[in-house]
Design a protein around this motif. Structure first.
Motif, mmCIF file in Angstrom:
data_model
loop_
_atom_site.group_PDB
_atom_site.id
_atom_site.type_symbol
_atom_site.label_atom_id
_atom_site.label_comp_id
_atom_site.label_asym_id
_atom_site.label_seq_id
_atom_site.Cartn_x
_atom_site.Cartn_y
_atom_site.Cartn_z
ATOM 1 N N VAL A 53 5.874 6.201 -1.814
ATOM 2 C CA VAL A 53 4.684 6.819 -1.225
ATOM 3 C C VAL A 53 4.708 6.748 0.304
ATOM 4 O O VAL A 53 4.006 7.499 0.970
ATOM 5 C CB VAL A 53 3.399 6.173 -1.799
ATOM 6 N N LYS A 54 5.545 5.891 0.847
ATOM 7 C CA LYS A 54 5.608 5.783 2.306
ATOM 8 C C LYS A 54 5.971 7.120 2.955
ATOM 9 O O LYS A 54 5.639 7.352 4.105
ATOM 10 C CB LYS A 54 6.565 4.684 2.737
ATOM 11 N N GLY A 55 6.611 8.008 2.191
ATOM 12 C CA GLY A 55 6.929 9.330 2.710
ATOM 13 C C GLY A 55 5.704 10.175 2.998
ATOM 14 O O GLY A 55 5.764 11.118 3.784
ATOM 15 N N LEU A 56 4.580 9.842 2.383
ATOM 16 C CA LEU A 56 3.338 10.586 2.618
ATOM 17 C C LEU A 56 2.645 10.174 3.907
ATOM 18 O O LEU A 56 1.858 10.939 4.459
ATOM 19 C CB LEU A 56 2.364 10.368 1.458
ATOM 20 N N ILE A 57 2.921 8.990 4.365
ATOM 21 C CA ILE A 57 2.196 8.460 5.526
ATOM 22 C C ILE A 57 2.384 9.344 6.746
ATOM 23 O O ILE A 57 1.427 9.632 7.468
ATOM 24 C CB ILE A 57 2.612 7.000 5.811
ATOM 25 N N GLN A 73 -5.761 7.345 -0.708
ATOM 26 C CA GLN A 73 -5.944 6.683 -2.001
ATOM 27 C C GLN A 73 -4.606 6.323 -2.627
ATOM 28 O O GLN A 73 -4.441 5.238 -3.188
ATOM 29 C CB GLN A 73 -6.739 7.587 -2.952
ATOM 30 N N SER A 74 -3.652 7.219 -2.534
ATOM 31 C CA SER A 74 -2.330 6.961 -3.098
ATOM 32 C C SER A 74 -1.643 5.813 -2.364
ATOM 33 O O SER A 74 -1.072 4.915 -2.991
ATOM 34 C CB SER A 74 -1.471 8.223 -3.020
ATOM 35 N N VAL A 75 -1.713 5.825 -1.038
ATOM 36 C CA VAL A 75 -1.104 4.756 -0.240
ATOM 37 C C VAL A 75 -1.754 3.417 -0.579
ATOM 38 O O VAL A 75 -1.056 2.421 -0.788
ATOM 39 C CB VAL A 75 -1.205 5.072 1.266
ATOM 40 N N HIS A 78 -0.623 2.255 -4.170
ATOM 41 C CA HIS A 78 0.765 1.806 -4.223
ATOM 42 C C HIS A 78 0.979 0.539 -3.399
ATOM 43 O O HIS A 78 1.792 -0.312 -3.767
ATOM 44 C CB HIS A 78 1.704 2.941 -3.819
ATOM 45 N N TRP A 79 0.255 0.390 -2.300
ATOM 46 C CA TRP A 79 0.322 -0.866 -1.550
ATOM 47 C C TRP A 79 -0.168 -2.009 -2.436
ATOM 48 O O TRP A 79 0.429 -3.080 -2.453
ATOM 49 C CB TRP A 79 -0.504 -0.790 -0.265
ATOM 50 N N ASP A 80 -1.245 -1.785 -3.176
ATOM 51 C CA ASP A 80 -1.762 -2.835 -4.065
ATOM 52 C C ASP A 80 -0.744 -3.216 -5.139
ATOM 53 O O ASP A 80 -0.627 -4.388 -5.503
ATOM 54 C CB ASP A 80 -3.073 -2.403 -4.716
#
Length: 113
Positions: A53-57, A73-75, A78-80
């Motif tokens: 998901v880091k690609g979305l940042i 929300q996705s970040v 996935h961080w959690d």
């Protein structure tokens, strides 16, 4: 939150997981059909998926507001996931305090050691 947080937590988790795939553990490098190998593959898959998901940042800044909320929300989700996995090694000397923090607590925060 930036890509570096995901990079650091993924590297920390991978450094803990990689030795578990070694032949000395009896897991046949994680490719056997025993429960240990299956669990290792599933855990590594979860880590890789959550880290992707880091690609979305980087796309967040140019996104429309509705898409920005979905990215956030996705970040956060996935961080959690990564945070929960990393906390299994909370007593490890390389565990960073930032791995305990929520995604919104990392916004603008310097890297914590």
């Amino acid at each position: 939150m930036d890509v570096q947080h995901f990079t650091r937590i993924t590297a920390f988790i991978e450094a803990r997981l990689t030795p578990l795939f070694a032949a000395e553990t009896g897991s046949e490098n994680g490719f056997a059909m025993d429960d240990t190998s299956r669990a290792l593959r599933a855990l590594r898959g979860a880590v890789l998926e959550a880290s992707a998901v880091k690609g979305l940042i980087g796309r967040r800044a140019e996104a429309e507001p509705a898409l920005r909320r979905a990215i956030d929300q996705s970040v956060e989700h996935h961080w959690d996931v990564l945070r929960g996995i990393a906390r299994q090694w909370e007593d490890h000397p390389d565990f960073a305090r930032e791995f305990k923090r929520h995604a919104w607590e990392l916004d603008g925060a310097p890297a914590a050691g």
